[in-house]
Design a protein around this motif. Structure first.
Motif, PDB file in Angstrom:
ATOM      1  N   PRO A  23       0.799  -1.235   0.000  1.00  0.00           N
ATOM      2  CA  PRO A  23       0.000   0.000   0.000  1.00  0.00           C
ATOM      3  C   PRO A  23       0.829   1.280   0.000  1.00  0.00           C
ATOM      4  N   ASP A  24       1.927   1.306   0.764  1.00  0.00           N
ATOM      5  CA  ASP A  24       2.755   2.513   0.763  1.00  0.00           C
ATOM      6  C   ASP A  24       3.520   2.662  -0.547  1.00  0.00           C
ATOM      7  N   GLY A  25       3.864   1.548  -1.199  1.00  0.00           N
ATOM      8  CA  GLY A  25       4.517   1.605  -2.499  1.00  0.00           C
ATOM      9  C   GLY A  25       3.583   2.117  -3.581  1.00  0.00           C
ATOM     10  N   ILE A  26       2.332   1.689  -3.534  1.00  0.00           N
ATOM     11  CA  ILE A  26       1.340   2.171  -4.491  1.00  0.00           C
ATOM     12  C   ILE A  26       1.106   3.663  -4.301  1.00  0.00           C
ATOM     13  N   SER A  27       1.189   4.119  -3.072  1.00  0.00           N
ATOM     14  CA  SER A  27       1.036   5.550  -2.808  1.00  0.00           C
ATOM     15  C   SER A  27       2.103   6.362  -3.532  1.00  0.00           C
ATOM     16  N   VAL A  28       3.322   5.838  -3.566  1.00  0.00           N
ATOM     17  CA  VAL A  28       4.396   6.507  -4.311  1.00  0.00           C
ATOM     18  C   VAL A  28       4.063   6.535  -5.793  1.00  0.00           C
ATOM     19  N   TRP A  29       3.465   5.467  -6.293  1.00  0.00           N
ATOM     20  CA  TRP A  29       3.098   5.407  -7.705  1.00  0.00           C
ATOM     21  C   TRP A  29       2.063   6.471  -8.051  1.00  0.00           C
ATOM     22  N   PHE A  30       1.163   6.788  -7.119  1.00  0.00           N
ATOM     23  CA  PHE A  30       0.181   7.842  -7.370  1.00  0.00           C
ATOM     24  C   PHE A  30       0.870   9.158  -7.732  1.00  0.00           C
ATOM     25  N   TRP A  31       1.969   9.465  -7.050  1.00  0.00           N
ATOM     26  CA  TRP A  31       2.686  10.719  -7.311  1.00  0.00           C
ATOM     27  C   TRP A  31       3.402  10.669  -8.660  1.00  0.00           C
ATOM     28  N   ALA A  86      -3.695   4.464   3.644  1.00  0.00           N
ATOM     29  CA  ALA A  86      -3.284   3.537   2.585  1.00  0.00           C
ATOM     30  C   ALA A  86      -3.450   2.087   3.017  1.00  0.00           C
ATOM     31  N   TYR A  87      -3.127   1.798   4.286  1.00  0.00           N
ATOM     32  CA  TYR A  87      -3.231   0.418   4.769  1.00  0.00           C
ATOM     33  C   TYR A  87      -4.651   0.047   5.179  1.00  0.00           C
ATOM     34  N   SER A  88      -5.400   0.989   5.703  1.00  0.00           N
ATOM     35  CA  SER A  88      -6.755   0.663   6.162  1.00  0.00           C
ATOM     36  C   SER A  88      -7.754   0.589   5.007  1.00  0.00           C
ATOM     37  N   LEU A  89      -7.443   1.246   3.895  1.00  0.00           N
ATOM     38  CA  LEU A  89      -8.345   1.244   2.732  1.00  0.00           C
ATOM     39  C   LEU A  89      -7.684   0.584   1.532  1.00  0.00           C
ATOM     40  N   GLN A  90      -7.085  -0.568   1.747  1.00  0.00           N
ATOM     41  CA  GLN A  90      -6.340  -1.248   0.691  1.00  0.00           C
ATOM     42  C   GLN A  90      -7.229  -1.676  -0.478  1.00  0.00           C
ATOM     43  N   ILE A  95      -8.637  -0.592  -6.252  1.00  0.00           N
ATOM     44  CA  ILE A  95      -9.603  -0.258  -7.303  1.00  0.00           C
ATOM     45  C   ILE A  95      -9.212   1.049  -7.985  1.00  0.00           C
ATOM     46  N   ILE A  96      -8.910   2.056  -7.169  1.00  0.00           N
ATOM     47  CA  ILE A  96      -8.595   3.371  -7.713  1.00  0.00           C
ATOM     48  C   ILE A  96      -7.316   3.341  -8.540  1.00  0.00           C
ATOM     49  N   VAL A  97      -6.295   2.635  -8.065  1.00  0.00           N
ATOM     50  CA  VAL A  97      -5.045   2.603  -8.817  1.00  0.00           C
ATOM     51  C   VAL A  97      -5.238   1.890 -10.152  1.00  0.00           C
ATOM     52  N   SER A  98      -6.128   0.914 -10.206  1.00  0.00           N
ATOM     53  CA  SER A  98      -6.415   0.232 -11.466  1.00  0.00           C
ATOM     54  C   SER A  98      -7.036   1.196 -12.476  1.00  0.00           C
ATOM     55  N   ILE A 237      -4.589  -8.753   2.492  1.00  0.00           N
ATOM     56  CA  ILE A 237      -4.590  -7.464   3.201  1.00  0.00           C
ATOM     57  C   ILE A 237      -3.282  -7.357   3.961  1.00  0.00           C
ATOM     58  N   VAL A 238      -2.416  -6.499   3.493  1.00  0.00           N
ATOM     59  CA  VAL A 238      -1.055  -6.399   4.017  1.00  0.00           C
ATOM     60  C   VAL A 238      -1.053  -5.640   5.344  1.00  0.00           C
ATOM     61  N   PRO A 239      -0.470  -6.216   6.399  1.00  0.00           N
ATOM     62  CA  PRO A 239      -0.388  -5.490   7.676  1.00  0.00           C
ATOM     63  C   PRO A 239       0.621  -4.350   7.588  1.00  0.00           C
ATOM     64  N   ARG A 240       0.356  -3.322   8.336  1.00  0.00           N
ATOM     65  CA  ARG A 240       1.248  -2.169   8.337  1.00  0.00           C
ATOM     66  C   ARG A 240       2.556  -2.520   9.029  1.00  0.00           C
ATOM     67  N   ARG A 241       3.651  -2.045   8.448  1.00  0.00           N
ATOM     68  CA  ARG A 241       4.961  -2.313   9.032  1.00  0.00           C
ATOM     69  C   ARG A 241       5.105  -1.627  10.393  1.00  0.00           C
ATOM     70  N   LYS A 242       5.767  -2.326  11.283  1.00  0.00           N
ATOM     71  CA  LYS A 242       6.057  -1.731  12.581  1.00  0.00           C
ATOM     72  C   LYS A 242       7.341  -0.917  12.507  1.00  0.00           C
ATOM     73  N   ARG A 243       7.252   0.334  12.868  1.00  0.00           N
ATOM     74  CA  ARG A 243       8.414   1.205  12.816  1.00  0.00           C
ATOM     75  C   ARG A 243       9.253   1.058  14.081  1.00  0.00           C
ATOM     76  N   ARG A 244      10.568   0.990  13.881  1.00  0.00           N
ATOM     77  CA  ARG A 244      11.465   0.917  15.042  1.00  0.00           C
ATOM     78  C   ARG A 244      11.544   2.280  15.726  1.00  0.00           C
ATOM     79  N   LYS A 245      11.515   2.265  17.018  1.00  0.00           N
ATOM     80  CA  LYS A 245      11.628   3.509  17.784  1.00  0.00           C
ATOM     81  C   LYS A 245      13.097   3.913  17.923  1.00  0.00           C
TER      82      LYS A 245
END
Length: 245
Positions: A23-31, A86-90, A95-98, A237-245
């Motif tokens: 989902p985050d990669g597709i977001s980059v494609w939108f730009w 992006a992750y909650s509305l995968q 659909i939109i990216v298609s 449905i891809v789970p969101r990556r956990k960010r390291r603190k």
């Protein structure tokens, strides 16, 4: 798609969903798509509004619609840049990216038709050649989709399969569109050369139109299968990556 298809039949699409089609990669494609669409919309808009050229009502309407769609694309890019969305509305995102992918495949034609219509002395057959090639791209898109579904049924997207883009067993699938496009472009070029009409730049734009549209026609079924997988299989449905603190 067959009702009895199972998750194993879409293994390679699932791998892509967790990798380059996250989902985050597709977001980059939108730009990235927004940049292409902006260039191919704003140049025709400038030609028709700032340079004194009068386009046909149809071309003017097409440019106006393209501007509205461009603002929608901008909104979508901003919306899906927010990682939680992006992750909650995968499913919605897929659909939109298609849809956006298909739009981007046509954007350059707006540039081409603006050039043919605003260049003095351009014969109608150059515009018609563009329209025929664009229609051929839609036919190729349908054939690509049918081929992708067939490869799912043949098990080519399973873990041990050859994948979606193995063209060794279907050379005609790739060669026929190339032959068709080359024949149309070369034929129009030879005719325009004898008529002293058109320009090399015009044919270069047309070639880029065809490369973009026909190339996307090959890639688009993957987005379709991704969307199908997200609606049918919970594991897509891809789970969101956990960010390291």
């Amino acid at each position: 798609m067959e009702k009895n298809s199972n998750e194993a039949d879409f293994f390679k699409i699932k791998v892509a969903a967790y990798d380059r089609l996250r989902p985050d990669g597709i977001s980059v494609w939108f730009w990235a798509s927004l940049v292409v669409s902006a260039i191919m919309t704003l140049i025709p808009n400038y030609v028709l509004t700032k340079s004194g050229f009068d386009g046909s009502p149809f071309l003017t309407m097409a440019v106006d619609i393209a501007k509205i769609l461009l603002f929608i694309q901008l909104g979508l890019a901003l919306f899906f840049t927010l990682e939680p969305i992006a992750y909650s509305l995968q499913k919605l995102q897929s659909i939109i990216v298609s849809i956006v992918v298909i739009k981007v495949s046509l954007d350059m034609y707006l540039f081409y038709f603006t050039v043919t219509e605003t260049t003095f002395g351009t014969p109608d057959y150059l515009t018609n050649t563009g329209l025929i090639l664009m229609a051929g791209g839609f036919v190729f898109l349908v054939l690509s989709t049918i081929r992708a579904i067939k490869r799912v049924k043949q098990g080519e997207l399973k873990k041990e399969g050859k994948g979606l883009y193995n063209f060794q067993a279907s050379k005609g699938y790739v060669s026929l569109p190339i032959i068709f496009a080359a024949t149309m472009i070369v034929g129009a070029f030879v005719r325009s050369f004898s008529d002293a009409a058109g320009s090399f730049g015009m044919f270069l734009i047309l070639l880029l139109c065809v490369v973009l549209q026909y190339g996307i026609a090959i890639a688009w079924p993957e987005f379709l299968l991704l969307t199908y997988g997200k609606f049918k299989f919970e594991s897509f449905i891809v789970p969101r990556r956990k960010r390291r603190k």
